[in-house]
Design a protein around this motif. Structure first.
Motif, short mmCIF file in Angstrom:
data_model
loop_
_atom_site.label_atom_id
_atom_site.label_comp_id
_atom_site.label_asym_id
_atom_site.label_seq_id
_atom_site.Cartn_x
_atom_site.Cartn_y
_atom_site.Cartn_z
N PHE A 1 0.83 -1.11 0.12
CA PHE A 1 -0.07 0.03 -0.07
C PHE A 1 0.83 1.34 -0.10
O PHE A 1 0.64 2.20 -0.78
N TYR A 2 1.75 1.26 1.03
CA TYR A 2 3.05 2.54 0.87
C TYR A 2 3.45 2.52 -0.43
O TYR A 2 3.61 3.74 -1.01
N ALA A 3 3.83 1.43 -1.28
CA ALA A 3 4.74 1.56 -2.55
C ALA A 3 3.80 2.15 -3.44
O ALA A 3 4.10 2.59 -4.39
N GLY A 4 2.41 1.70 -3.28
CA GLY A 4 1.36 2.14 -4.26
C GLY A 4 1.40 3.80 -4.26
O GLY A 4 1.08 4.44 -5.41
N CYS A 5 1.18 4.21 -3.03
CA CYS A 5 1.00 5.61 -2.90
C CYS A 5 2.43 6.35 -3.08
O CYS A 5 2.03 7.24 -3.76
N ALA A 6 3.54 5.74 -3.00
CA ALA A 6 4.82 6.41 -3.50
C ALA A 6 4.96 6.64 -4.81
O ALA A 6 5.31 7.43 -5.42
N PHE A 7 4.50 5.62 -5.43
CA PHE A 7 4.34 5.26 -6.89
C PHE A 7 3.61 6.35 -7.74
O PHE A 7 4.00 7.09 -8.37
N ALA A 8 2.26 6.51 -6.88
CA ALA A 8 1.56 7.59 -7.44
C ALA A 8 2.04 8.99 -7.43
O ALA A 8 1.87 9.74 -7.95
N PHE A 9 2.42 9.04 -6.11
CA PHE A 9 2.91 10.54 -5.75
C PHE A 9 4.37 10.88 -6.72
O PHE A 9 4.29 12.31 -7.18
N TYR A 10 5.13 10.20 -6.81
CA TYR A 10 6.52 10.28 -7.40
C TYR A 10 6.49 10.29 -8.99
O TYR A 10 7.36 10.96 -9.46
N LEU A 11 5.72 9.39 -9.26
CA LEU A 11 5.77 9.13 -10.80
C LEU A 11 4.43 9.50 -11.50
O LEU A 11 4.39 10.26 -12.37
N VAL A 12 3.18 9.10 -11.03
CA VAL A 12 1.80 9.14 -11.63
C VAL A 12 1.54 10.66 -11.76
O VAL A 12 1.32 11.25 -12.67
N LEU A 13 1.35 11.34 -10.73
CA LEU A 13 0.82 12.51 -10.38
C LEU A 13 1.73 13.95 -11.26
O LEU A 13 1.06 14.61 -11.83
N PRO A 14 3.16 13.66 -11.12
CA PRO A 14 3.69 14.67 -12.11
C PRO A 14 3.47 14.47 -13.71
O PRO A 14 3.29 15.31 -14.39
N THR A 15 3.34 13.27 -14.01
CA THR A 15 3.21 12.71 -15.33
C THR A 15 1.54 13.37 -15.66
O THR A 15 1.50 13.91 -16.75
N VAL A 16 0.58 12.94 -14.79
CA VAL A 16 -0.77 13.53 -15.02
C VAL A 16 -0.80 15.07 -15.10
O VAL A 16 -1.61 15.55 -16.05
N PHE A 17 -0.37 15.88 -14.14
CA PHE A 17 -0.29 16.99 -14.31
C PHE A 17 0.24 17.76 -15.30
O PHE A 17 -0.09 18.76 -16.07
N GLY A 18 1.53 17.15 -15.84
CA GLY A 18 2.11 17.49 -16.84
C GLY A 18 1.38 17.54 -18.13
O GLY A 18 1.10 18.44 -19.05
#
Length: 252
Positions: A127-144
């Motif tokens: 669960f922690y890994a999923g949240c970290a993956f979303a924060f550091y990789l997914v969110l910057p990509t989505v917002f970009g």
């Protein structure tokens, strides 16, 4: 004449046992709530810093002049408070799960305990890994991506509450999606599926993963792939782990 005393004798041993369980449950719930409250109190002085940190992925991708805004009067107070509670819940999750484990563990067999402990640890870690993956990789990509497709002449200014709700939904979605291997191991341990069936259903699982990714991620191909590909890899991990569990229990 003799039936009533025998009935009372058969019922009285169960009543104290039930009361003891209820007292133990209340104590465990109280300890869990107190632990969560202590962590929340420790985080409250840093609530605004936490929000600034969580806003960084969006702020880094905003065009010149873009910023976060507070539409509601009380948003600058409640948004950081809500975030602090979520972070406190995440930080105290091992303590909360320990309280739940301490309550149910006495009723488990030794074999079940040996399986449950790794599953709990793996569930928290994934669960922690999923949240970290979303924060550091997914969110910057989505917002970009969203910043690039903003129509010309439109200023991208997001409400702080709307942003927080969006990020928390992404966190929960990725956190629980990363629990796929744990769910597969539990299903195999309960005898609902076998590793052979999981391998044979790989094609259907991949299709289901991409459908889930399309539903719970923003409407862009990049974020969908960033969820679907890890889930496909985690499915393979689940097959291997399920095989270990089944062989450990001596099943075919």
């Amino acid at each position: 004449m003799d039936a009533e005393p025998m009935s009372d004798a058969t019922q009285t041993p169960d009543e104290p046992r039930l009361i003891d369980h209820l007292i133990e449950l209340r104590a465990r719930l109280l300890r869990a709530v107190v632990g969560l409250f202590v962590v929340l109190l420790a985080l409250l002085p840093f609530a605004h810093r936490l929000y600034a940190y969580f806003a960084a992925p969006l702020l880094a991708k905003l065009p010149a002049g873009g910023q976060l805004i507070a539409v509601e009067v009380a948003s600058p107070f409640f948004a950081p408070l809500k975030l602090a509670f979520f972070v406190a819940l995440m930080a105290s999750m091992p303590w909360l799960l320990y309280q739940a484990w301490a309550f149910v563990a006495p009723g488990l067999y030794q074999r079940e305990k040996r399986l449950a402990v790794p599953l709990l640890v793996s569930a928290v870690g994934l669960f922690y890994a999923g949240c970290a993956f979303a924060f550091y990789l997914v969110l910057p990509t989505v917002f970009g991506f969203l910043a690039k497709i903003t129509p010309e002449g439109v200023a991208m200014m997001t409400d702080i509450n709307a942003y927080l709700d969006f990020v928390l939904v992404i966190f929960v979605a990725f956190g629980f999606s990363f629990e796929l291997p744990v769910a597969m191991v539990i299903a195999a341990a309960l005898g609902w599926v076998t590793p052979t069936q999981l391998r044979e259903s790989r094609g259907y699982a991949i299709v289901g993963v991409f459908i889930i990714a399309a539903v719970i991620t923003p409407p862009d191909v990049v974020s969908q792939l960033m969820l679907a590909i890890p889930m496909c890899l985690l499915y393979e991990v689940g097959i291997v782990a399920s095989g270990w569990v089944v062989r450990g229990r001596g099943q075919s």
